[in-house]
Design a protein around this motif. Structure first.
Motif, PDB file in Angstrom:
ATOM      1  N   ASP A 131       0.827  -1.214   0.000  1.00 12.56           N
ATOM      2  CA  ASP A 131       0.000   0.000   0.000  1.00 12.56           C
ATOM      3  C   ASP A 131       0.861   1.263   0.000  1.00 12.56           C
ATOM      4  OD1 ASP A 131      -2.451  -1.322  -0.070  1.00 12.56           O
ATOM      5  OD2 ASP A 131      -2.589  -1.476   2.116  1.00 12.56           O
ATOM      6  N   ALA A 132       1.992   1.204   0.702  1.00 14.71           N
ATOM      7  CA  ALA A 132       2.861   2.384   0.798  1.00 14.71           C
ATOM      8  C   ALA A 132       3.446   2.771  -0.547  1.00 14.71           C
ATOM      9  CB  ALA A 132       3.982   2.128   1.809  1.00 14.71           C
ATOM     10  N   VAL A 133       3.679   1.792  -1.428  1.00  9.59           N
ATOM     11  CA  VAL A 133       4.249   2.097  -2.747  1.00  9.59           C
ATOM     12  C   VAL A 133       3.164   2.285  -3.804  1.00  9.59           C
ATOM     13  CG1 VAL A 133       6.394   0.888  -2.234  1.00  9.59           C
ATOM     14  CG2 VAL A 133       4.548  -0.338  -3.378  1.00  9.59           C
ATOM     15  N   GLY A 134       1.898   2.301  -3.370  1.00  6.41           N
ATOM     16  CA  GLY A 134       0.812   2.542  -4.312  1.00  6.41           C
ATOM     17  C   GLY A 134       0.355   1.315  -5.073  1.00  6.41           C
ATOM     18  N   GLY A 135       0.651   0.111  -4.539  1.00  2.83           N
ATOM     19  CA  GLY A 135       0.261  -1.113  -5.214  1.00  2.83           C
ATOM     20  C   GLY A 135       1.288  -1.539  -6.247  1.00  2.83           C
ATOM     21  N   VAL A 136       1.191  -2.795  -6.674  1.00  4.79           N
ATOM     22  CA  VAL A 136       2.124  -3.328  -7.661  1.00  4.79           C
ATOM     23  C   VAL A 136       1.343  -4.108  -8.716  1.00  4.79           C
ATOM     24  CG1 VAL A 136       4.047  -3.478  -6.039  1.00  4.79           C
ATOM     25  CG2 VAL A 136       2.499  -5.432  -6.295  1.00  4.79           C
ATOM     26  N   ASP A 137       1.970  -4.322  -9.867  1.00  5.78           N
ATOM     27  CA  ASP A 137       1.338  -5.054 -10.969  1.00  5.78           C
ATOM     28  C   ASP A 137       2.006  -6.412 -11.160  1.00  5.78           C
ATOM     29  OD1 ASP A 137      -0.393  -2.942 -11.503  1.00  5.78           O
ATOM     30  OD2 ASP A 137       1.019  -2.004 -12.897  1.00  5.78           O
ATOM     31  N   VAL A 138       1.178  -7.433 -11.360  1.00  3.59           N
ATOM     32  CA  VAL A 138       1.677  -8.772 -11.683  1.00  3.59           C
ATOM     33  C   VAL A 138       0.875  -9.294 -12.869  1.00  3.59           C
ATOM     34  CG1 VAL A 138       2.405  -9.282  -9.324  1.00  3.59           C
ATOM     35  CG2 VAL A 138       0.087  -9.871 -10.048  1.00  3.59           C
ATOM     36  N   VAL A 139       1.451 -10.250 -13.566  1.00  3.83           N
ATOM     37  CA  VAL A 139       0.805 -10.817 -14.755  1.00  3.83           C
ATOM     38  C   VAL A 139       0.497 -12.286 -14.506  1.00  3.83           C
ATOM     39  CG1 VAL A 139       1.032 -11.292 -17.207  1.00  3.83           C
ATOM     40  CG2 VAL A 139       2.001  -9.190 -16.267  1.00  3.83           C
ATOM     41  N   LEU A 140      -0.743 -12.694 -14.791  1.00  3.36           N
ATOM     42  CA  LEU A 140      -1.164 -14.083 -14.646  1.00  3.36           C
ATOM     43  C   LEU A 140      -1.519 -14.662 -16.018  1.00  3.36           C
ATOM     44  CD1 LEU A 140      -3.355 -13.856 -11.432  1.00  3.36           C
ATOM     45  CD2 LEU A 140      -1.159 -14.999 -11.663  1.00  3.36           C
ATOM     46  N   PRO A 141      -1.171 -15.921 -16.249  1.00  5.46           N
ATOM     47  CA  PRO A 141      -1.458 -16.511 -17.559  1.00  5.46           C
ATOM     48  C   PRO A 141      -2.926 -16.840 -17.759  1.00  5.46           C
ATOM     49  CG  PRO A 141      -0.460 -18.132 -16.112  1.00  5.46           C
ATOM     50  CD  PRO A 141      -0.405 -16.830 -15.387  1.00  5.46           C
ATOM     51  N   GLU A 142      -3.663 -17.016 -16.651  1.00  4.35           N
ATOM     52  CA  GLU A 142      -5.071 -17.365 -16.758  1.00  4.35           C
ATOM     53  C   GLU A 142      -5.832 -16.862 -15.541  1.00  4.35           C
ATOM     54  OE1 GLU A 142      -5.068 -21.577 -17.029  1.00  4.35           O
ATOM     55  OE2 GLU A 142      -4.382 -21.892 -14.964  1.00  4.35           O
ATOM     56  N   GLN A 143      -7.151 -16.838 -15.645  1.00  2.58           N
ATOM     57  CA  GLN A 143      -7.979 -16.383 -14.533  1.00  2.58           C
ATOM     58  C   GLN A 143      -7.923 -17.396 -13.395  1.00  2.58           C
ATOM     59  OE1 GLN A 143     -11.901 -14.615 -15.346  1.00  2.58           O
ATOM     60  NE2 GLN A 143     -12.767 -16.051 -13.847  1.00  2.58           N
ATOM     61  N   THR A 144      -7.877 -16.887 -12.176  1.00  2.00           N
ATOM     62  CA  THR A 144      -7.822 -17.754 -11.006  1.00  2.00           C
ATOM     63  C   THR A 144      -8.479 -17.046  -9.828  1.00  2.00           C
ATOM     64  OG1 THR A 144      -6.360 -19.057  -9.587  1.00  2.00           O
ATOM     65  CG2 THR A 144      -5.569 -16.903 -10.250  1.00  2.00           C
ATOM     66  N   THR A 145      -8.851 -17.814  -8.814  1.00  5.24           N
ATOM     67  CA  THR A 145      -9.525 -17.261  -7.636  1.00  5.24           C
ATOM     68  C   THR A 145      -8.777 -17.673  -6.374  1.00  5.24           C
ATOM     69  OG1 THR A 145     -11.673 -17.356  -8.734  1.00  5.24           O
ATOM     70  CG2 THR A 145     -11.689 -17.142  -6.345  1.00  5.24           C
ATOM     71  N   SER A 146      -8.621 -16.723  -5.455  1.00 10.56           N
ATOM     72  CA  SER A 146      -7.954 -16.997  -4.190  1.00 10.56           C
ATOM     73  C   SER A 146      -8.669 -16.241  -3.077  1.00 10.56           C
ATOM     74  CB  SER A 146      -6.481 -16.577  -4.263  1.00 10.56           C
ATOM     75  OG  SER A 146      -5.843 -16.745  -3.016  1.00 10.56           O
ATOM     76  N   PHE A 147      -9.110 -16.950  -2.059  1.00 16.02           N
ATOM     77  CA  PHE A 147      -9.822 -16.364  -0.922  1.00 16.02           C
ATOM     78  C   PHE A 147     -11.010 -15.512  -1.385  1.00 16.02           C
ATOM     79  CE2 PHE A 147      -5.505 -17.131   0.652  1.00 16.02           C
ATOM     80  CZ  PHE A 147      -5.774 -17.874   1.803  1.00 16.02           C
ATOM     81  N   GLY A 148     -11.704 -15.969  -2.418  1.00 16.89           N
ATOM     82  CA  GLY A 148     -12.883 -15.289  -2.914  1.00 16.89           C
ATOM     83  C   GLY A 148     -12.609 -14.142  -3.869  1.00 16.89           C
ATOM     84  N   HIS A 149     -11.351 -13.824  -4.105  1.00 20.91           N
ATOM     85  CA  HIS A 149     -11.007 -12.739  -5.027  1.00 20.91           C
ATOM     86  C   HIS A 149     -10.606 -13.328  -6.364  1.00 20.91           C
ATOM     87  CE1 HIS A 149      -9.588  -8.758  -6.277  1.00 20.91           C
ATOM     88  NE2 HIS A 149      -8.585  -9.404  -6.855  1.00 20.91           N
ATOM     89  N   THR A 150     -11.146 -12.794  -7.441  1.00 22.35           N
ATOM     90  CA  THR A 150     -10.836 -13.295  -8.777  1.00 22.35           C
ATOM     91  C   THR A 150      -9.748 -12.453  -9.430  1.00 22.35           C
ATOM     92  OG1 THR A 150     -13.081 -14.129  -9.086  1.00 22.35           O
ATOM     93  CG2 THR A 150     -11.769 -13.762 -11.069  1.00 22.35           C
ATOM     94  N   PHE A 151      -8.697 -13.129  -9.859  1.00 28.84           N
ATOM     95  CA  PHE A 151      -7.623 -12.489 -10.616  1.00 28.84           C
ATOM     96  C   PHE A 151      -7.833 -12.825 -12.089  1.00 28.84           C
ATOM     97  CE2 PHE A 151      -5.810 -13.236  -6.407  1.00 28.84           C
ATOM     98  CZ  PHE A 151      -5.291 -11.988  -6.099  1.00 28.84           C
TER      99      PHE A 151
END
Length: 247
Positions: free
Chosen positions: A185-205
């Protein structure tokens, strides 16, 4: 003539007593030059005091923050044996990094990395070493690299990595992933790249680039459906993204 001379002297004496420096404007008004100079001196002195106070406060805050960082004693054999750098030179630096995913979990179970910064502090790189890599662990024979950390702590891990890679280490750092959210949060968030859609703890990436906040960064790094090796890769990717953002 005598009376005129006396009156003139009395007037001059009265003026001298009222304004010893003779600093009066035409018409008898006192000059403001000295008053302005005093105001300027006081103003400059006030600014200097304020700057000193701010600098002192900053120094105390930095010392407090630095003092609150837990220090881990680590022995680096190659560093101890190396010759001191020549005066005026800035040596390159390599940091051994491990990760602690959950409180109480053995260090480095999912992440072992080397972060190298060049001598000019202008560029660097990060290399991951799979924790399951089988190497010669001094005093323990052939074993997984993560076993060196579990059996002998950071000093044995550092010795093992130096022996296996030939790289001289200068520092060791442990990343507690429970403390990742405020950093992200202090750095304003970060970006990552995923090859496919996935879900973790109810959040969809989604497939492609995802912008992570502090909370979703933990969801990303701790996805339950991934293997331990998969979570280790996620953690390594997250650390790289944070370092890139800071840089």
């Amino acid at each position: 003539m005598s009376d005129t001379y006396s009156r003139t002297n009395r007037a001059a004496g009265d003026q001298a007593r009222a304004d010893p420096g003779g600093a009066r404007e035409p018409g008898g008004r006192p000059r403001r030059r000295h008053r302005g100079r005093r105001i300027a001196i006081v103003s400059v002195a006030s600014v200097l005091v304020l700057l000193c106070a701010v600098a002192l406060a900053g120094y105390l805050v930095i010392n407090h923050l630095a003092g609150s960082v837990h220090r881990i004693p680590v022995t680096f054999p190659r560093l101890a044996a190396a010759a001191a750098p020549a005066a005026g030179t800035a040596p390159a630096m390599t940091v051994l990094i491990t990760g602690q995913e959950y409180p109480g979990q053995p260090d480095g179970s999912g992440m072992i990395m080397l972060m190298h910064i060049n001598a000019g502090d202008k560029a660097g790189g990060v290399v991951s070493i799979p924790p399951g890599t089988v190497v010669d662990v001094p005093g323990h024979g052939r074993a997984a690299l993560s076993a060196a950390l579990a059996d002998g702590g950071p000093s044995l891990l550092a010795r093992t990595v130096e022996q296996a890679t030939g790289v001289q280490l200068q520092h060791y750092a442990r990343i507690d992933f429970a403390q990742i959210p405020p950093v992200v949060d202090a750095v304003g968030g970060v970006d990552v790249v995923l090859p496919e859609q996935t879900t973790s703890f109810g959040h969809t990436f989604t497939a492609g680039t995802n912008h992570l906040t502090g909370t979703t960064a933990l969801y990303y790094a701790r996805q339950p459906s991934l293997s331990e090796a998969g979570r280790g890769l996620r953690q390594q990717t997250l650390v790289r993204a944070i370092l890139d953002k800071i840089a």
